[in-house]
Design a protein around this motif. Structure first.
Motif, PDB file in Angstrom:
ATOM      1  N   GLU A 160      11.602   1.056  -0.271  1.00 35.26           N
ATOM      2  CA  GLU A 160      12.583   1.739  -0.626  1.00 35.26           C
ATOM      3  C   GLU A 160      13.202   0.908  -1.603  1.00 35.26           C
ATOM      4  OE1 GLU A 160      13.003   5.003  -0.405  1.00 35.26           O
ATOM      5  OE2 GLU A 160      11.647   5.027   1.292  1.00 35.26           O
ATOM      6  N   ALA A 161      13.590  -0.444  -1.527  1.00 33.26           N
ATOM      7  CA  ALA A 161      13.968  -1.018  -2.769  1.00 33.26           C
ATOM      8  C   ALA A 161      13.240  -1.229  -3.861  1.00 33.26           C
ATOM      9  CB  ALA A 161      14.444  -2.321  -2.196  1.00 33.26           C
ATOM     10  N   GLY A 214       0.820  -1.160   0.010  1.00 36.03           N
ATOM     11  CA  GLY A 214       0.181  -0.067   0.058  1.00 36.03           C
ATOM     12  C   GLY A 214       0.684   1.248   0.001  1.00 36.03           C
ATOM     13  N   PRO A 215       1.437   1.331   0.932  1.00 36.17           N
ATOM     14  CA  PRO A 215       2.665   2.673   0.892  1.00 36.17           C
ATOM     15  C   PRO A 215       3.625   2.791  -0.347  1.00 36.17           C
ATOM     16  CG  PRO A 215       2.614   1.562   3.167  1.00 36.17           C
ATOM     17  CD  PRO A 215       1.945   0.547   2.300  1.00 36.17           C
ATOM     18  N   LEU A 216       3.710   1.267  -0.881  1.00 37.29           N
ATOM     19  CA  LEU A 216       4.555   1.833  -2.402  1.00 37.29           C
ATOM     20  C   LEU A 216       3.669   2.208  -3.357  1.00 37.29           C
ATOM     21  CD1 LEU A 216       7.054   0.899  -4.155  1.00 37.29           C
ATOM     22  CD2 LEU A 216       5.858  -1.442  -4.417  1.00 37.29           C
ATOM     23  N   GLY A 243       5.572  -1.698  -9.899  1.00 38.33           N
ATOM     24  CA  GLY A 243       6.787  -2.286 -10.246  1.00 38.33           C
ATOM     25  C   GLY A 243       6.809  -3.967 -10.139  1.00 38.33           C
ATOM     26  N   PRO A 244       7.574  -4.482 -10.695  1.00 41.45           N
ATOM     27  CA  PRO A 244       7.651  -6.207 -10.532  1.00 41.45           C
ATOM     28  C   PRO A 244       7.583  -6.524  -9.231  1.00 41.45           C
ATOM     29  CG  PRO A 244       9.486  -5.269 -11.624  1.00 41.45           C
ATOM     30  CD  PRO A 244       8.757  -3.891 -11.579  1.00 41.45           C
ATOM     31  N   SER A 245       8.057  -6.084  -8.266  1.00 40.09           N
ATOM     32  CA  SER A 245       8.306  -6.433  -6.877  1.00 40.09           C
ATOM     33  C   SER A 245       7.161  -6.059  -5.916  1.00 40.09           C
ATOM     34  CB  SER A 245       9.934  -6.195  -6.276  1.00 40.09           C
ATOM     35  OG  SER A 245       9.792  -4.637  -6.216  1.00 40.09           O
ATOM     36  N   ALA A 273       3.787  -3.350   6.636  1.00 41.38           N
ATOM     37  CA  ALA A 273       3.934  -2.048   6.349  1.00 41.38           C
ATOM     38  C   ALA A 273       5.179  -1.423   6.553  1.00 41.38           C
ATOM     39  CB  ALA A 273       2.557  -1.061   6.441  1.00 41.38           C
ATOM     40  N   ASP A 274       5.736  -1.687   7.784  1.00 42.26           N
ATOM     41  CA  ASP A 274       6.739  -0.844   8.611  1.00 42.26           C
ATOM     42  C   ASP A 274       8.035  -1.440   7.821  1.00 42.26           C
ATOM     43  OD1 ASP A 274       7.118  -3.315   9.723  1.00 42.26           O
ATOM     44  OD2 ASP A 274       6.871  -2.672  11.659  1.00 42.26           O
TER      45      ASP A 274
END
Length: 261
Positions: free
Chosen positions: A232-233, A32-34, A214-216, A225-226
């Motif tokens: 970041e990766a 979610g954050p991503l 993205g793919p990941s 989520a933390d």
């Protein structure tokens, strides 16, 4: 294909109590954050000030982020519980439908359409929503339209399962028709090319179609989520492959960026 009125009712029931949309973009998992951060990045590449309409904006996660950046934001959503939650958080919010917006032509500098398209089964209904988004956006303004990836939906129904071949799976793969019996009230799954086509057919200038997570991104569905290190990766990979044909379809969400002529 389900009748649209049935899907509309399922949307209200699903988001009205069965599923926590606010948690999806914040605390449910690292995905979610991503999704939220990458979507905001793509928006920020094109707009830095002005009045924004968030159509199908849910509980106001994206709207609040934009307000913090100095935008004037109006949110409209078909789910009463979403409108109440968004308004309680300080967002100007009202009940309404993406296919018939209660705003004058050219009222906004940008429009977000981050959910409605994948709850609309027919191409004509989706074009109507896109045309409405275009109508209320000023000349030179931007429309950001999201869709759910057909490849991801197909993979979720076949990978790791017994191989089967039937008409329902073919309809999903070839036409984006959701499988019957799913709790999620999907109306359609897109390919990146199909999303670009529909946006262009609504008389919008398509600048790009991006894979958001993205793919990941899918791997983060089961990650807390933390785990910001993994987010970041994943962001690095999402940025690097964002608009690559084929690779972008491995994102759960696709985002078309378009300009009003």
């Amino acid at each position: 294909m389900a009748h649209q009125s049935e899907i509309d009712e399922r949307v209200r029931v699903y988001y009205g109590g069965l599923f926590d949309e606010d948690a999806r973009l914040t605390t449910r998992s690292a995905q979610g954050p991503l999704e939220h951060r990458r979507t905001q990045e793509l928006i920020a590449e094109h707009i830095s000030t002005g009045r924004v309409l968030d159509i199908g904006g849910g509980t106001g996660i994206h709207a609040r982020t934009l307000r913090e950046r100095g935008f004037e934001v109006v949110l409209i959503d078909p789910v009463p519980e979403h409108v109440t939650a968004a308004a309680a958080s300080g967002v100007e919010a009202l009940l309404g439908d993406a296919r018939s917006l209660p705003f004058a032509d050219g009222s906004f500098d940008a429009v977000l359409l981050l959910g409605p398209l994948y709850h609309l089964a027919s191409r004509e209904e989706r074009l109507q929503a896109l045309r409405e988004a275009k109508r209320v956006t000023r000349a030179g303004g931007f429309v950001f339209a999201a869709a759910l990836s057909r490849y991801v939906a197909f993979g979720a129904n076949v990978l790791g399962r017994s191989v089967r071949s039937d008409a329902a799976l073919r309809a999903l793969w070839e036409q984006g028709v959701p499988l019957a019996g799913d709790r999620f009230p999907a109306g359609h799954f897109h390919t990146a090319e199909e999303l670009a086509e529909e946006v262009a057919d609504a008389a919008l200038e398509v600048l790009a179609v991006h894979g958001v997570e993205g793919p990941s991104g899918l791997a983060l569905e089961g990650v807390p989520a933390d785990r910001t290190d993994l987010t970041e990766a994943a962001l690095v990979l999402a940025r690097a492959t964002s608009a690559e044909p084929g690779i972008r379809d491995f994102s759960a969400h696709l985002l078309a960026v378009a300009r009003v002529g």
